[in-house]
Scaffold this active site. Structure first.
Site, PDB file in Angstrom:
ATOM      1  CB  SER A   6      -0.913  -0.008   1.229  1.00  0.00           C
ATOM      2  OG  SER A   6      -1.629   1.194   1.288  1.00  0.00           O
ATOM      3  CG  HIS A  31      -3.691  -1.485  -2.213  1.00  0.00           C
ATOM      4  ND1 HIS A  31      -4.760  -2.276  -2.574  1.00  0.00           N
ATOM      5  CD2 HIS A  31      -4.198  -0.528  -1.400  1.00  0.00           C
ATOM      6  CE1 HIS A  31      -5.864  -1.809  -2.006  1.00  0.00           C
ATOM      7  NE2 HIS A  31      -5.549  -0.742  -1.288  1.00  0.00           N
ATOM      8  CG  ASP A  33      -5.499   2.933  -0.583  1.00  0.00           C
ATOM      9  OD1 ASP A  33      -6.381   2.088  -0.779  1.00  0.00           O
ATOM     10  OD2 ASP A  33      -4.501   2.717   0.130  1.00  0.00           O
ATOM     11  CG  MET A  35      -8.987   7.667  -0.208  1.00  0.00           C
ATOM     12  SD  MET A  35      -8.498   7.895   1.509  1.00  0.00           S
ATOM     13  CE  MET A  35      -7.414   6.480   1.749  1.00  0.00           C
ATOM     14  CG  HIS A  65      -9.101   0.343  -2.393  1.00  0.00           C
ATOM     15  ND1 HIS A  65      -8.767   0.361  -1.046  1.00  0.00           N
ATOM     16  CD2 HIS A  65     -10.459   0.282  -2.439  1.00  0.00           C
ATOM     17  CE1 HIS A  65      -9.876   0.322  -0.330  1.00  0.00           C
ATOM     18  NE2 HIS A  65     -10.906   0.285  -1.140  1.00  0.00           N
ATOM     19  CG  MET A  67     -11.789   3.611  -0.584  1.00  0.00           C
ATOM     20  SD  MET A  67     -10.487   3.732   0.660  1.00  0.00           S
ATOM     21  CE  MET A  67      -9.053   3.746  -0.401  1.00  0.00           C
ATOM     22  CG  MET A 136     -12.724  -2.188   2.860  1.00  0.00           C
ATOM     23  SD  MET A 136     -11.110  -1.753   2.174  1.00  0.00           S
ATOM     24  CE  MET A 136     -10.381  -0.799   3.491  1.00  0.00           C
ATOM     25  CG  PHE A 142      -8.235   7.702   7.826  1.00  0.00           C
ATOM     26  CD1 PHE A 142      -7.631   8.940   7.629  1.00  0.00           C
ATOM     27  CD2 PHE A 142      -9.619   7.634   7.872  1.00  0.00           C
ATOM     28  CE1 PHE A 142      -8.400  10.096   7.506  1.00  0.00           C
ATOM     29  CE2 PHE A 142     -10.403   8.782   7.753  1.00  0.00           C
ATOM     30  CZ  PHE A 142      -9.782  10.017   7.573  1.00  0.00           C
ATOM     31  CG  ASP A 174      -7.066  -2.282   1.866  1.00  0.00           C
ATOM     32  OD1 ASP A 174      -5.986  -2.099   2.439  1.00  0.00           O
ATOM     33  OD2 ASP A 174      -7.640  -1.412   1.177  1.00  0.00           O
TER      34      ASP A 174
HETATM   35  C1  DX5 Z   1      -7.408   2.220   3.916  1.00  0.00           C
HETATM   36  C2  DX5 Z   1      -6.651   1.780   2.705  1.00  0.00           C
HETATM   37  C3  DX5 Z   1      -5.623   0.773   2.910  1.00  0.00           C
HETATM   38  C4  DX5 Z   1      -4.540   1.034   3.896  1.00  0.00           C
HETATM   39  C5  DX5 Z   1      -4.092  -0.321   4.374  1.00  0.00           C
HETATM   40  O1  DX5 Z   1      -8.540   2.898   3.505  1.00  0.00           O
HETATM   41  O2  DX5 Z   1      -7.559   1.256   1.766  1.00  0.00           O
HETATM   42  O3  DX5 Z   1      -5.059   0.390   1.659  1.00  0.00           O
HETATM   43  O4  DX5 Z   1      -3.472   1.766   3.389  1.00  0.00           O
HETATM   44  O5  DX5 Z   1      -2.960  -0.229   5.092  1.00  0.00           O
HETATM   45  P1  DX5 Z   1      -2.942  -0.309   6.669  1.00  0.00           P
HETATM   46  O6  DX5 Z   1      -3.010  -1.731   7.041  1.00  0.00           O
HETATM   47  O7  DX5 Z   1      -1.713   0.377   7.027  1.00  0.00           O
HETATM   48  O8  DX5 Z   1      -4.184   0.385   7.184  1.00  0.00           O
HETATM   49 ZN    ZN Z   2      -6.829   0.240   0.023  1.00  0.00          ZN
END
Ligand code: DX5
Ligand code: ZN
Length: 219
Positions: A6, A31, A33, A35, A65, A67, A136, A142, A174
Site C-alpha cells: 500500500s 496497491h 488508494d 479517495m 482501490h 474509495m 476491508m 485511513f 485490505d
Molecule cells: C485504507 C486503505 C488501505 C490502507 C491499508 O482505507 O484502503 O489500503 O493503506 O494499510 P494499513 O493496514 O496500514 O491500514
Molecule cells: Zn486500500
C-alpha cells in the site's frame, strides 16, 4: 500470496525511494488508494500519480482501490493511466454490474470491495463477473488502523462461497494485517494481502528486507 504493498504507507516525500525499496525486495504489485473526500472523509492519489507510477515502473501490476462516489466516472482515466485492477466498493454505485462490465470492456480487471458494515453475501450477484473480491478489514479511508475483529471469519466466508460456486476471483484483504493474521489468511486461501505497516512498512530492517520476509513466510 501476493504482497500488494500500500503506497499510502510511504512517506510521500520519499515516494521514489520507497517504491524502489519495494521493487528491490521483489514486490510485483502496488496497491494505490484513491479517495475523493465524499465516499470517505479523506483525499489522496490523483490519476496523474497512477500514470507516473505506470510510466516509471511498467513491470508493476497496479491494484487501484477506488474509495469514491460513482466509480464509473473514472474508468476512462484509470485505463489511460495504466490501471490493472480497478477495485470499487459495491455500495458506492447503484449500478454495480454495469460498472463491472464497463471496467472489463476498458481492458482492466474488475474487483469489488466489501466494507465492514456489509454482509458478505452482498457479493453473490457479482462474484462470477469479477477478478477480485477485496475485504476491508478496517474502515476505509485511513492507513494504519487496527484490524477489526471478525475479519478472518469474513474472509473464510468469502473463500467458502468461492468454492461453493466454483468461482475463480482472487481474494484480497485490505487493512491491519500482521504476520499472525497473514498466516491465518494463507490457511483460509486468501491470494493477496495489502502490505501494511505491520508487514512491510516501518519494519526494523527496512522495506526491502520486509518484502523478502513476506515472500519467505507468506509468499
Ligand atoms: C485504507 C486503505 C488501505 C490502507 C491499508 O482505507 O484502503 O489500503 O493503506 O494499510 P494499513 O493496514 O496500514 O491500514
Ligand atoms: Zn486500500
Amino acid at each position: 500470496m501476493i504482497n500488494t504493498a500500500s503506497v499510502l504507507n510511504i512517506n510521500f516525500l520519499e515516494l521514489k525511494q520507497g517504491i524502489d525499496a519495494l521493487v528491490a525486495g521483489g514486490t510485483t504489485c502496488l496497491h494505490i488508494d484513491v479517495m475523493d473526500g465524499h465516499y470517505v472523509p479523506n483525499l489522496c492519489m490523483p490519476v496523474k500519480f497512477i500514470h507516473e507510477i505506470h510510466q516509471a515502473y511498467p513491470q508493476l501490476t497496479l491494484d487501484v482501490h477506488l474509495m469514491v462516489d460513482d466509480p464509473a466516472t473514472y474508468i476512462g482515466q484509470m485505463q489511460e493511466a495504466g490501471t490493472d485492477y480497478f477495485c470499487f466498493h459495491t455500495d458506492s454505485t447503484r449500478f454495480v454490474r454495469r460498472t463491472i462490465n464497463q471496467i472489463r470492456a476498458a481492458g482492466m480487471k474488475p474487483g469489488i470491495t466489501i466494507n465492514p458494515s456489509q454482509r458478505i453475501d452482498e457479493m453473490l450477484p457479482y462474484m462470477e463477473y469479477v477478478d477480485m473480491v477485496m475485504l476491508m478489514a478496517v474502515e476505509p479511508g485511513f492507513a494504519g488502523q487496527a484490524l477489526l475483529p471478525g475479519s478472518m471469519e469474513r474472509l473464510a466466508e468469502i473463500a467458502e462461497l468461492r468454492k461453493q460456486y466454483g468461482c475463480s476471483f482472487l481474494i484480497s484483504v485490505d487493512g491491519g494485517i500482521d504476520y499472525e493474521k497473514g498466516h491465518q489468511c494463507k490457511e483460509i486461501g486468501v491470494d493477496m494481502i495489502v502490505g501494511t505497516v505491520h508487514t512491510i512498512f516501518k519494519q526494523p530492517d527496512g522495506i526491502t528486507e520486509a518484502c523478502r520476509r513476506f515472500e519467505r513466510e507468506l509468499g
